[in-house]
Enzyme design. Structure first.
Site, short mmCIF file in Angstrom:
data_model
loop_
_atom_site.label_atom_id
_atom_site.label_comp_id
_atom_site.label_asym_id
_atom_site.label_seq_id
_atom_site.Cartn_x
_atom_site.Cartn_y
_atom_site.Cartn_z
N TYR A 18 -9.70 -5.00 -4.21
CA TYR A 18 -8.24 -4.95 -4.04
C TYR A 18 -7.50 -5.96 -4.92
O TYR A 18 -6.27 -5.98 -4.94
CB TYR A 18 -7.87 -5.23 -2.58
N HIS A 23 -0.66 -3.90 -3.78
CA HIS A 23 -0.53 -4.48 -2.43
C HIS A 23 -0.89 -5.96 -2.39
O HIS A 23 -0.69 -6.62 -1.38
CB HIS A 23 -1.45 -3.71 -1.48
N TYR A 74 -7.18 -8.50 6.30
CA TYR A 74 -6.66 -7.28 5.70
C TYR A 74 -5.19 -7.11 6.08
O TYR A 74 -4.73 -7.60 7.11
CB TYR A 74 -7.49 -6.02 6.06
N ASN A 76 -3.03 -4.91 7.21
CA ASN A 76 -2.43 -4.35 8.43
C ASN A 76 -2.58 -5.24 9.65
O ASN A 76 -1.95 -4.98 10.68
CB ASN A 76 -3.01 -2.97 8.72
#
Length: 195
Positions: A18, A23, A74, A76
């Protein structure tokens, strides 16, 4: 005058998969701040620690005690780490600043706000849920409107041209946060909220 910011949290997802995604611009700002501190004092590199499910760096900046953090939960579930850090270090909410990506802003735009909704950003939704309030400062970094499904868009990397723009934006975000620590949030809003 506003109190000095003491806890600056960049949002993103851990792991090399990532690292360069849209993001993760919040993480990139924290990394750029760390590099800035190291360049200013090459003999006294701030050390990393794992605290409250976050990668944390404690240092001093413009005579203020600063905590930089990247939640490892992470995106969320960012709120669990942020709320734990706020409790652990007894941070008043006006001294918290969350740095994160925003699809509602053009690539390269910065927006500092004293408070606000999550705007559909799931990391912010989690933070608001865990803190039980929307009343804390945040620095939004524009990544542009999604092309295709939102989740696919935010988990892709920037194009070459976008990467040049976002690299410049990350440095502007560092300048904005330095202004926040040195001066106050109103000065940041006046100076950085317009392109």
């Amino acid at each position: 005058m506003d109190k000095k910011v003491k806890l600056i949290v960049g949002l993103g997802n851990p792991g090399i998969r990532y690292e360069q995604t849209k993001h993760n611009v919040g993480f990139r700002v924290i990394d750029a701040l760390y590099e800035e501190f190291c360049q200013r004092d090459s003999e006294q590199r701030p050390t990393h620690a794992s605290i409250c499910n976050a990668l944390v760096i404690q240092t001093t900046w413009h005579k203020a005690s600063i905590i930089l953090a990247k939640p490892m939960t992470y995106m969320n579930n960012s709120g669990a780490a942020v709320a734990a850090l706020v409790r652990r270090f007894e941070i008043p909410l006006p001294e918290l600043c969350i740095v994160y990506d925003d699809v509602h802003l053009d690539i390269g735009a910065l927006r500092m706000r004293r408070k606000g909704t999550d705007g559909g950003q799931k990391g912010m939704k989690s933070i608001i849920h865990h803190l039980g309030t929307t009343e804390f400062p945040r620095l939004r970094i524009g990544i542009g409107e999604p092309v295709g499904p939102l989740i696919d868009y935010v988990l892709t990397e920037f194009s070459e041209d976008e990467e040049i723009e976002i690299e410049h934006t990350v440095h502007r975000a560092v300048d904005a946060l330095e202004t926040l620590v040195r001066d106050d949030i109103l000065t940041v809003m006046n100076k950085f909220n317009s392109r």
